[in-house]
Design an enzyme around this catalytic site. Structure first.
Site, PDB file in Angstrom:
ATOM      1  N   ASP A   1       0.881  -1.161   0.000  1.00 25.48           N
ATOM      2  CA  ASP A   1       0.000   0.000   0.000  1.00 25.48           C
ATOM      3  C   ASP A   1       0.914   1.205   0.000  1.00 25.48           C
ATOM      4  O   ASP A   1       1.947   1.226   0.693  1.00 25.48           O
ATOM      5  CB  ASP A   1      -0.928   0.022   1.212  1.00 25.48           C
ATOM      6  CG  ASP A   1      -2.119   0.954   0.972  1.00 25.48           C
ATOM      7  OD1 ASP A   1      -2.793   0.790  -0.066  1.00 25.48           O
ATOM      8  OD2 ASP A   1      -2.366   1.856   1.786  1.00 25.48           O
TER       9      ASP A   1
ATOM     10  N   LYS B   1      14.451   5.812 -11.029  1.00 24.12           N
ATOM     11  CA  LYS B   1      13.357   5.754 -10.056  1.00 24.12           C
ATOM     12  C   LYS B   1      13.542   4.538  -9.145  1.00 24.12           C
ATOM     13  O   LYS B   1      13.358   4.625  -7.932  1.00 24.12           O
ATOM     14  CB  LYS B   1      11.990   5.707 -10.757  1.00 24.12           C
ATOM     15  CG  LYS B   1      10.843   5.661  -9.745  1.00 24.12           C
ATOM     16  CD  LYS B   1       9.439   5.685 -10.329  1.00 24.12           C
ATOM     17  CE  LYS B   1       8.410   5.494  -9.212  1.00 24.12           C
ATOM     18  NZ  LYS B   1       7.034   5.348  -9.656  1.00 24.12           N
TER      19      LYS B   1
ATOM     20  N   GLY C   1       0.865   7.547 -11.940  1.00 26.20           N
ATOM     21  CA  GLY C   1       0.219   8.237 -10.816  1.00 26.20           C
ATOM     22  C   GLY C   1       0.685   9.674 -10.631  1.00 26.20           C
ATOM     23  O   GLY C   1       0.648  10.497 -11.561  1.00 26.20           O
TER      24      GLY C   1
HETATM   25  P1  ITT Z   1      -3.465  -2.129  -5.465  1.00 25.95           P
HETATM   26  O1  ITT Z   1      -4.058  -1.639  -4.171  1.00 25.95           O
HETATM   27  O2  ITT Z   1      -4.378  -3.054  -6.204  1.00 25.95           O
HETATM   28  O3  ITT Z   1      -2.077  -2.667  -5.294  1.00 25.95           O
HETATM   29  P2  ITT Z   1      -3.594   0.666  -6.201  1.00 25.95           P
HETATM   30  O4  ITT Z   1      -3.158   1.452  -7.394  1.00 25.95           O
HETATM   31  O5  ITT Z   1      -5.018   0.822  -5.731  1.00 25.95           O
HETATM   32  O6  ITT Z   1      -3.273  -0.885  -6.461  1.00 25.95           O
HETATM   33  P3  ITT Z   1      -2.717   1.703  -3.663  1.00 25.95           P
HETATM   34  O7  ITT Z   1      -4.012   1.434  -2.984  1.00 25.95           O
HETATM   35  O8  ITT Z   1      -1.449   1.366  -2.933  1.00 25.95           O
HETATM   36  O9  ITT Z   1      -2.583   0.957  -5.048  1.00 25.95           O
HETATM   37  O10 ITT Z   1      -2.724   3.229  -4.079  1.00 25.95           O
HETATM   38  C1  ITT Z   1      -1.564   3.824  -4.350  1.00 25.95           C
HETATM   39  C2  ITT Z   1      -1.804   5.044  -5.196  1.00 25.95           C
HETATM   40  O11 ITT Z   1      -0.800   5.991  -4.810  1.00 25.95           O
HETATM   41  C3  ITT Z   1      -1.566   4.723  -6.656  1.00 25.95           C
HETATM   42  O12 ITT Z   1      -2.744   4.412  -7.340  1.00 25.95           O
HETATM   43  C4  ITT Z   1      -0.933   6.025  -7.135  1.00 25.95           C
HETATM   44  O13 ITT Z   1      -1.918   6.955  -7.374  1.00 25.95           O
HETATM   45  C5  ITT Z   1      -0.143   6.496  -5.929  1.00 25.95           C
HETATM   46  N1  ITT Z   1       1.240   5.999  -5.991  1.00 25.95           N
HETATM   47  C6  ITT Z   1       1.772   4.959  -5.299  1.00 25.95           C
HETATM   48  N2  ITT Z   1       3.038   4.754  -5.662  1.00 25.95           N
HETATM   49  C7  ITT Z   1       3.310   5.659  -6.618  1.00 25.95           C
HETATM   50  C8  ITT Z   1       4.430   5.925  -7.400  1.00 25.95           C
HETATM   51  O14 ITT Z   1       5.535   5.190  -7.313  1.00 25.95           O
HETATM   52  N3  ITT Z   1       4.365   6.935  -8.260  1.00 25.95           N
HETATM   53  C9  ITT Z   1       3.253   7.671  -8.383  1.00 25.95           C
HETATM   54  N4  ITT Z   1       2.127   7.473  -7.712  1.00 25.95           N
HETATM   55  C10 ITT Z   1       2.150   6.466  -6.818  1.00 25.95           C
END
Ligand code: ITT
Length: 185
Positions: free
Chosen positions: A62, A165, A143
Site C-alpha cells: 500500500d 526511479k 500516478g
Molecule cells: P493495489 O491496491 O491493487 O495494489 P492501487 O493502485 O489501488 O493498487 P494503492 O491502494 O497502494 O494501489 O494506491 C496507491 C496510489 O498511490 C496509486 O494508485 C498512485 O496513485 C499512488 N502511488 C503509489 N506509488 C506511486 C508511485 O511510485 N508513483 C506515483 N504514484 C504512486
C-alpha cells in the site's frame, strides 16, 4: 518458491519485478479488498492477508503521496482521490489546490509499505522525501510521479528513467528490504 503478488496496478507489478531479482515463481492476482485502514501498514497487511487466506504466501503493497501543507492528503486515499479520473486531471487538481503555496511550503513524501504474509505479516517500509512541483512534467512512471520532485533533484519522478526511479523510490526501498528477507528464508 511460489508467491502471490496481490495488486490490480500493472505499474506496481512492473516496478516490483524490476526491483526484486530472486528465483521466485510470482503469480499476480487481483483481489478485491476494501482499503479502509487508517494507515498504509493496515491496508497493506489487509491486502496481503486476503491473498494469503485464498492462495498461500503473498506479497502486497500500500503506497501513496502525502503533502504536508494539505495535512498529508491524499495519503491512504491516494488511489481513491477522484477515482476513475485520469491522473493528468488529478495532478492538475492538486496543483490548483496548492497554487498559493511557495517553494518552501510544498514538502511531500511518497510512502510504501510492502508486506510478505506467511502465517503472519512481515512488514517493510520505504519513504522518499521531496516537494510538489509548480507544473507537471515527464511521461515515465505513473500516478503522481509528474508532480513530485525528489529531494536533491531538479526534475520530477516522471522525468527519471525507470532505473533511476528504482534506485531511490519508496517502493524500491521497501521492496529491497522485502527481497533481502525472502532471500534469507
Ligand atoms: P493495489 O491496491 O491493487 O495494489 P492501487 O493502485 O489501488 O493498487 P494503492 O491502494 O497502494 O494501489 O494506491 C496507491 C496510489 O498511490 C496509486 O494508485 C498512485 O496513485 C499512488 N502511488 C503509489 N506509488 C506511486 C508511485 O511510485 N508513483 C506515483 N504514484 C504512486
Amino acid at each position: 518458491m511460489k508467491v502471490i503478488l496481490s495488486t490490480s496496478n500493472p505499474n506496481k507489478v512492473r516496478e516490483i519485478f524490476e526491483i526484486i531479482d530472486l528465483d521466485i515463481e510470482w503469480v499476480v492476482k487481483k483481489i478485491e479488498v476494501e482499503e479502509d485502514g487508517e494507515t498504509f501498514e493496515e491496508n497493506a497487511i489487509k491486502k496481503a492477508k486476503a491473498a494469503y487466506d485464498l492462495y498461500g504466501p503473498a506479497v502486497a503493497d500500500d503506497s501513496g503521496l502525502e503533502i504536508y501543507a494539505l495535512d498529508n492528503f491524499p495519503g491512504v486515499k491516494s488511489a481513491r482521490f477522484m477515482e476513475g479520473v485520469d491522473y493528468s486531471v488529478k495532478n492538475a487538481k492538486i496543483l490548483e489546490m496548492m497554487k498559493d503555496l511557495k517553494a518552501d511550503e510544498r514538502g511531500a513524501r511518497f510512502s510504501c509499505v510492502a508486506v510478505y504474509y506467511d502465517e503472519k505479516p512481515h512488514v517493510f517500509k520505504g519513504v522518499i522525501e521531496g516537494k510538489i512541483a509548480f507544473e507537471a512534467h515527464g511521461k515515465n512512471g505513473f500516478g503522481y510521479d509528474p508532480i513530485f520532485i525528489p529531494y536533491g533533484y531538479e526534475k520530477s519522478m516522471a522525468e527519471l528513467s525507470r532505473e533511476e526511479k528504482n534506485k531511490i523510490s519508496h517502493r524500491a526501498k521497501a521492496f529491497r528490504k522485502l527481497s533481502e528477507f525472502l532471500s534469507e528464508m
